[in-house]
Design an enzyme around this catalytic site. Structure first.
Site, short mmCIF file in Angstrom:
data_model
loop_
_atom_site.label_atom_id
_atom_site.label_comp_id
_atom_site.label_asym_id
_atom_site.label_seq_id
_atom_site.Cartn_x
_atom_site.Cartn_y
_atom_site.Cartn_z
N PRO A 299 0.91 -1.24 0.02
CA PRO A 299 -0.19 -0.10 0.04
C PRO A 299 0.91 1.43 -0.05
O PRO A 299 1.88 1.43 0.86
CB PRO A 299 -0.79 -0.15 1.25
CG PRO A 299 0.04 -0.83 2.21
CD PRO A 299 0.79 -1.84 1.34
N MET A 300 0.66 2.13 -1.10
CA MET A 300 1.39 3.56 -0.68
C MET A 300 0.35 4.51 -1.07
O MET A 300 -0.30 4.79 -2.26
CB MET A 300 2.46 3.34 -1.91
CG MET A 300 3.71 2.65 -1.41
SD MET A 300 4.99 2.69 -2.66
CE MET A 300 4.38 1.67 -3.89
N ALA A 301 0.35 5.39 -0.13
CA ALA A 301 -0.81 6.53 -0.35
C ALA A 301 -0.22 7.55 -1.21
O ALA A 301 0.76 7.82 -1.51
CB ALA A 301 -0.51 7.34 1.10
N GLN B 203 -6.98 -1.06 3.05
CA GLN B 203 -6.22 -0.72 4.07
C GLN B 203 -6.84 0.23 5.05
O GLN B 203 -7.11 1.40 4.28
CB GLN B 203 -4.83 -0.45 3.69
CG GLN B 203 -4.02 -0.60 5.24
CD GLN B 203 -2.72 -0.02 5.10
OE1 GLN B 203 -2.44 1.02 4.78
NE2 GLN B 203 -1.78 -0.81 5.56
N CYS C 150 2.32 3.18 9.69
CA CYS C 150 2.56 4.43 8.95
C CYS C 150 3.30 5.16 10.10
O CYS C 150 2.90 5.67 11.11
CB CYS C 150 1.09 5.11 8.68
SG CYS C 150 1.50 6.84 8.04
N ASN D 40 8.48 -7.39 4.05
CA ASN D 40 8.53 -6.05 3.32
C ASN D 40 9.86 -5.11 3.58
O ASN D 40 10.26 -5.06 4.78
CB ASN D 40 7.46 -5.21 3.71
CG ASN D 40 7.35 -3.81 3.13
OD1 ASN D 40 7.23 -3.00 3.94
ND2 ASN D 40 7.38 -3.75 1.80
N GLY D 41 10.54 -4.52 2.86
CA GLY D 41 11.49 -3.60 3.05
C GLY D 41 12.52 -3.98 2.11
O GLY D 41 13.19 -5.06 1.81
N GLY E 102 7.41 -2.15 -2.16
CA GLY E 102 6.87 -0.73 -2.39
C GLY E 102 7.48 0.01 -3.37
O GLY E 102 7.23 0.20 -4.45
N ARG E 103 8.63 0.81 -2.63
CA ARG E 103 9.27 1.82 -3.72
C ARG E 103 9.94 1.02 -5.04
O ARG E 103 10.10 1.94 -5.97
CB ARG E 103 10.41 2.31 -3.12
CG ARG E 103 9.55 3.49 -2.01
CD ARG E 103 10.61 3.87 -0.80
NE ARG E 103 11.16 2.83 0.02
CZ ARG E 103 12.08 2.92 0.71
NH1 ARG E 103 12.56 3.96 1.10
NH2 ARG E 103 12.38 1.86 1.67
#
Ligand SMILES: Cc1cc2nc3c(=O)[nH]c(=O)nc-3n(C[C@H](O)[C@H](O)[C@H](O)COP(=O)(O)O)c2cc1C
Length: 317
Positions: free
Chosen positions: A16-18, A70, A100, A200-201, A224-225
């Site tokens: 998830p990425m806002a 989420q 977050c 994750n990471g 993510g990124r």
């Protein structure tokens, strides 16, 4: 693997990425082989006060399943009511944000601040679980800071309260998004619970995805990124871990064609004016590695219309 009764086939989920994982991007990543996608975090209070902005974030399509939505918040009852509202949009999974680090979220006791109160984490999971029929997952961090590394404790409490899977981002709240993630904490959580663990990471390549699975024993990785301007990462991971032929490097032509497809979907889903403002950052990410990237990036900040983007892409050799 299965999360509750939801079959997940593949090795990597989209994080998830806002401001990033809107419907257009989630569909794109699912098309490239993301095993599961999660939308942008949605405020539980926003939902119960009927905010249109919060509701819009919940809209899903059939091209992105299995999909999680989420929620963030720190009141068990509000979270449960928000989860019931979220069910109107037929998510496959409800995920709870316990990671977050943003001050406006954490200073209100939400997101990563929940990790300071493991008992409350458990009550939130159990309230949401009791309110919906789909699997409920949590996304946690390593802990709040270096003096309170408690991912294992929080994971166990959440499992006990009914969580169907646990995602672990191997950084504390204090570390935000740097330095490199600690994968050892993912291994420790995996050893401590029976439900699936998603690591994750810092997954920015298929090789790193394979390494995380090998080193931590996690059931799936979450990217993510590494997916920004790079939805192909899911194809690369599927090919490497599925022992398929190695994937070819992405050509500039494919890069441009996927960028245009991505932004055109954004325009379709949110209207050109809103979409093009948000598309500026995506365009800059896609231009990474393209000849003349620095100049293209400077021009990307000025994009106003989809036609502007087509014109800019024509400048690429
Ligand atoms: C722009 C951005 C927005 C994010 N928004 C969320 C969010 O809404 N919910 C969440 O749980 N994590 C959010 N995260 C954290 C990511 O899901 C992920 O845990 C983090 O980036 C570490 O993974 P990575 O190293 O693969 O990027 C966000 C991260 C970024 C960079």
């Amino acid at each position: 693997m299965k999360i509750g009764n939801v079959e997940i086939s593949g090795y990597a989920a989209l994080a998830p990425m806002a401001g990033v994982t809107d419907r257009a991007f989630r569909e794109l990543c699912a098309g490239f082989g993301a095993a599961m996608v999660t939308g942008e975090m949605v405020s539980s209070k926003g939902l119960i006060y009927d905010s249109d902005k919060s509701r819009e974030l919940l809209v899903l399509s059939e091209n992105e399943r299995p999909a999680a939505v989420q929620l963030f918040g720190n009141e068990p009852e509000t979270m449960a009511q928000a989860a019931v509202i979220a069910m109107e949009y037929s998510p496959d999974i409800i995920d709870i944000n316990m990671g977050c680090p943003a001050p406006k979220i954490a200073s209100n006791g939400c997101g990563s601040a929940l990790m300071k109160d493991p008992e409350l984490c458990g009550r939130i999971v159990s309230a949401v679980k009791g309110a919906v029929s789909v699997p409920v997952t949590v996304k946690i961090r390593k802990g709040w800071d270096k003096n309170s590394v408690n991912a294992v404790e929080v994971a166990k409490i959440c499992e006990e309260a009914g969580a169907d899977a646990i995602t672990v981002h191997g950084r504390t709240r204090e570390q935000q998004y740097m330095p490199s993630a600690d994968w050892e904490i993912i291994r420790q959580v995996k050893k401590s619970v029976k439900v699936p663990v998603i690591g994750n990471g810092d997954i920015t390549s298929a090789e790193l995805a394979a390494a995380m699975i090998e080193q931590t024993g996690c059931d799936m990785v979450m990217v993510g990124r590494g997916a920004l301007g790079n939805p192909w990462i899911f194809r690369e991971i599927s090919m490497l871990l599925g022992h398929d032929r190695p994937s070819l490097p992405v050509s500039t032509a494919e890069r441009i064609s996927v960028l245009l497809k991505h932004v055109s979907k954004m325009c379709e889903y949110k209207g050109e004016a809103v979409a093009m403002r948000e598309a500026r950052k995506h365009a800059a990410w896609y231009f990474k590695g393209v000849r003349g990237a620095a100049a293209l990036r400077r021009k990307a900040v000025e994009l106003e219309t989809f036609e502007d983007l087509i014109t800019l892409c024509r400048e690429i050799e």
